[in-house]
Design a protein around this motif. Structure first.
Motif: not given
Length: 303
Positions: A264-278
């Motif tokens: 929540p302290d960081r801006t979430p990435p835009e659609p198309g970006a890569q993220v790590e999910v758990t």
């Protein structure tokens, strides 16, 4: 509304002064004997007027003529006969009381007994008043107490009472008219122009500012993510397909999964970006936690 009220008040004022009906007093011009006077009063009664006869002395029947029997059968409902105190009616006055539609006697008046000749002139004697006066002379009080169809003259001053009522009603209507006039005049009085124009502009601006609605405070922006604590368990790389504010969809192995942004302290990435999910900590939850890709690299570098 004001014009209607004003009209109604004027109409009521006119009604208060309209007389109840034509009235005439029996004067000396009707002659001196009973038959002549009776014929004169009958002419006024035929015109619809109310004739008032006030006896001040005894009235005889046989003074100079014979009573017309046809005239005695006329309608005398508008004939008003008054016998004041200490007055003897005489035969003619008693006959008038029997004919009158309104018989008013004072308690101290003396109503003379009808003699045989007067009874013959009047014809059949059928009323209670006629029967009582055929037997003896009576006072006005005796006629009133026996309820023989007469009204007490001294105790019922209906004319004076009506006049007082009219005066009171007129006074009330005049007061209402005065109040209405003052109310209309006060409502049409212009405002006093004595203050400078600058003061008026300031007052207007202040009033406008006071009347202008205060805009509501802006709502705090929604949190861009959900704080879930440190990342645990293995992570996989996914591609953001919808904005994570805080929940959206990510693509993993060509399948869309719901994911919530876990930073929540960081801006979430835009659609198309890569993220790590758990996987979520809740065993029955199908929502994945999304973290920045750098977290994975940082974790690998540390290992």
């Amino acid at each position: 509304m004001r014009r209607t009220l004003f009209t109604a008040l004027l109409f009521g004022l006119l009604i208060a002064w309209i007389p109840a009906g034509p009235a005439a007093a029996a004067g000396a011009d009707c002659g001196k004997n009973f038959p002549t006077r009776l014929g004169c009063w009958q002419d006024a009664l035929d015109d619809g007027a109310e004739v008032t006869v006030t006896l001040t002395k005894p009235l005889a029947v046989d003074a100079g003529g014979k009573v017309d029997q046809t005239g005695l059968r006329r309608d005398f409902k508008n004939l008003r006969v008054q016998v004041p105190a200490d007055v003897h009616t005489g035969q003619g006055g008693t006959a008038l009381l029997l004919l009158a539609g309104h018989a008013l006697v004072d308690r101290d008046a003396r109503i003379d007994r009808l003699d045989t000749r007067t009874l013959a002139e009047l014809g059949p004697c059928t009323s209670d008043l006629c029967v009582a006066l055929k037997q003896s002379s009576l006072t006005g009080g005796q006629l009133i107490d026996k309820k023989l169809g007469v009204t007490e003259l001294g105790g019922h001053k209906s004319t004076d009472r009506t006049r007082l009522l009219l005066y009171a009603l007129t006074a009330v209507l005049l007061l209402l008219l005065l109040g209405l006039f003052l109310a209309v005049r006060r409502s049409r009085t212009p405002a006093v122009a004595g203050a400078p124009a600058v003061h008026s502009e300031e007052t207007t601006a202040e009033t406008t500012a006071r009347l202008r609605p205060v805009p509501p405070a802006p709502a705090p922006p929604p949190s861009p993510g959900r704080r879930v604590g440190p990342r645990t368990g293995p992570s996989r790389t996914a591609v953001v397909r919808t904005a994570l504010h805080p929940q959206g969809y990510v693509e993993l192995d060509h399948v869309l999964y719901r994911a919530v942004w876990a930073e929540p302290d960081r801006t979430p990435p835009e659609p198309g970006a890569q993220v790590e999910v758990t996987d979520a900590r809740e065993p029955d939850s199908d929502v994945l936690y999304a973290f920045p890709p750098a977290a994975r690299h940082h974790a690998r570098g540390g290992s």
